[in-house]
Design a protein around this motif. Structure first.
Motif, short mmCIF file in Angstrom:
data_model
loop_
_atom_site.label_atom_id
_atom_site.label_comp_id
_atom_site.label_asym_id
_atom_site.label_seq_id
_atom_site.Cartn_x
_atom_site.Cartn_y
_atom_site.Cartn_z
N LEU A 193 115.33 80.58 59.48
CA LEU A 193 115.77 81.95 59.65
C LEU A 193 117.01 81.62 60.67
O LEU A 193 117.25 80.90 61.63
CB LEU A 193 114.75 82.57 60.82
CG LEU A 193 113.43 83.20 60.24
CD1 LEU A 193 112.75 82.37 59.35
CD2 LEU A 193 112.61 84.00 61.28
N VAL A 194 118.26 82.75 60.22
CA VAL A 194 119.26 82.50 61.07
C VAL A 194 119.58 84.12 61.34
O VAL A 194 119.36 84.67 60.54
CB VAL A 194 120.53 82.03 60.19
CG1 VAL A 194 120.40 80.51 60.11
CG2 VAL A 194 120.79 82.63 58.91
N ASP A 195 120.25 84.39 62.58
CA ASP A 195 120.51 85.62 62.92
C ASP A 195 121.82 85.96 62.03
O ASP A 195 122.76 85.09 62.04
CB ASP A 195 120.70 85.96 64.45
CG ASP A 195 121.18 86.98 65.03
OD1 ASP A 195 121.72 87.61 64.33
OD2 ASP A 195 120.65 87.57 65.99
N ILE A 196 121.67 87.23 61.23
CA ILE A 196 122.75 87.50 60.39
C ILE A 196 123.96 87.49 61.22
O ILE A 196 125.19 87.36 60.47
CB ILE A 196 122.43 88.98 59.76
CG1 ILE A 196 123.31 89.08 58.60
CG2 ILE A 196 122.43 90.07 60.80
CD1 ILE A 196 123.02 90.12 57.63
N ARG A 197 124.12 87.70 62.39
CA ARG A 197 125.28 87.61 63.09
C ARG A 197 126.13 86.24 63.49
O ARG A 197 127.21 86.35 64.12
CB ARG A 197 125.30 88.78 64.28
CG ARG A 197 124.78 90.26 64.13
CD ARG A 197 124.42 90.91 65.03
NE ARG A 197 123.14 90.27 65.72
CZ ARG A 197 122.34 90.50 66.63
NH1 ARG A 197 122.93 91.54 67.34
NH2 ARG A 197 121.35 89.91 67.07
N LEU A 224 116.39 80.45 52.93
CA LEU A 224 117.03 80.85 53.98
C LEU A 224 117.02 82.62 54.24
O LEU A 224 117.19 82.94 53.32
CB LEU A 224 118.59 80.82 53.89
CG LEU A 224 119.49 80.40 54.90
CD1 LEU A 224 119.18 79.57 56.16
CD2 LEU A 224 120.99 80.49 54.60
N VAL A 225 116.64 82.92 55.48
CA VAL A 225 116.55 84.06 55.90
C VAL A 225 117.55 84.55 56.67
O VAL A 225 117.45 84.03 57.83
CB VAL A 225 115.06 84.65 56.33
CG1 VAL A 225 114.86 86.12 56.56
CG2 VAL A 225 114.02 84.29 55.03
N ALA A 226 118.34 85.56 56.55
CA ALA A 226 119.02 86.28 57.50
C ALA A 226 118.48 87.38 58.28
O ALA A 226 118.06 88.67 57.72
CB ALA A 226 120.43 86.58 57.09
N THR A 227 117.90 87.40 59.51
CA THR A 227 117.15 88.30 60.25
C THR A 227 118.37 89.24 60.93
O THR A 227 119.38 89.30 61.05
CB THR A 227 116.37 87.57 61.50
OG1 THR A 227 117.09 86.81 62.35
CG2 THR A 227 115.41 86.50 60.84
N LYS A 228 117.31 90.40 61.64
CA LYS A 228 117.99 91.26 62.27
C LYS A 228 119.32 91.96 61.62
O LYS A 228 120.21 92.49 62.16
CB LYS A 228 118.51 90.63 63.74
CG LYS A 228 117.51 90.02 64.53
CD LYS A 228 117.84 89.86 65.84
CE LYS A 228 116.64 89.03 66.45
NZ LYS A 228 116.82 88.66 67.81
N ALA A 229 118.96 92.26 60.20
CA ALA A 229 119.98 92.82 59.11
C ALA A 229 120.25 94.23 59.69
O ALA A 229 121.52 94.69 59.50
CB ALA A 229 119.54 93.04 57.89
#
Ligand code: GDP
Length: 191
Positions: free
Chosen positions: A114-118, A141-146
């Motif tokens: 997980l990576v923060d999308i920002r 890979l997952v971009a969180t808090k979209a």
């Protein structure tokens, strides 16, 4: 939701003698939204505690998830890394723990990073890539808090992240519940 959850429960840690089940591990920086994503996937509010004190959980926690018409799996929650206020040496102990976890883990099917999308990927993420490569395991890979970004900005960040690591992430949001189907689809493909 493309899978139906029969039951989801905490069953122990890396040091317990647990049955062999296909393992799906979740890794990421503290506060990235790992607990929220696992809870969202298993349709529970607080199976994994969402914490306001990042870096607190230092165990490798195992959750058994029983599915309808599919084999049971272990979802594994690696401790979050990279919390600025952890005492010196924690990074090393995280590395050792992760190394122990990844080493010759015959049940491991997929690493969900997980990576923060920002945020851009940093050394720690590349360290996880490296551990994964050595264990020969596949990645999601997952971009969180979209939800924190507009749609345009989301697309721009996805392209930036892909440029950094060659992989296009799946978008997720614990608010809008985006990402559930894409993550489950990949898990099922690796069963
Ligand atoms: P963990 O430390 O990686 O397990 O992260 P948590 O799941 O505990 O989340 C850390 C904080 O980010 C909490 O305050 C969550 O409510 C918040 N959070 C997690 N996922 C999302 C998301 O998709 N969108 C938004 N806006 N906040 C989120």
């Amino acid at each position: 939701m493309i899978v139906k959850i029969k039951d989801a429960r905490y069953v122990g840690t890396l040091y317990d003698n647990l049955p062999d089940l296909p393992e799906f591990v979740f890794a990421g920086r503290s506060n990235v939204g790992k607990s929220s994503l696992i809870n969202m996937l298993v349709n529970r509010k607080s199976l994994v505690r969402t914490s306001k004190q990042p870096g607190k959980t230092r165990n490798v926690n195992y959750f058994q998830v029983d599915l309808v018409d599919l084999p049971s799996i272990h979802m594994v929650d690696l401790p979050g890394y990279g919390y600025a206020k952890v005492p010196l040496g924690m990074k090393d102990s995280w590395g050792r723990l992760a190394e122990k976890y990844f080493h010759e883990n015959k049940n491991l099917q997929l690493i969900i990073l997980l990576v923060d999308i920002r945020r851009d990927l940093k050394d720690e993420e590349f360290m996880v890539f490296d551990l994964a490569k050595r264990s020969g395991c596949e990645f999601l890979l997952v971009a969180t808090k979209a939800d924190k970004l507009t749609r345009n900005k989301q697309q721009q960040r996805m392209a930036d992240i892909k440029k950094l690591c060659g992989m296009r992430p799946v978008l997720s949001s614990a608010l809008s519940r985006d990402g559930i189907d894409a993550v489950w689809k990949t898990i099922v493909e690796h069963l």
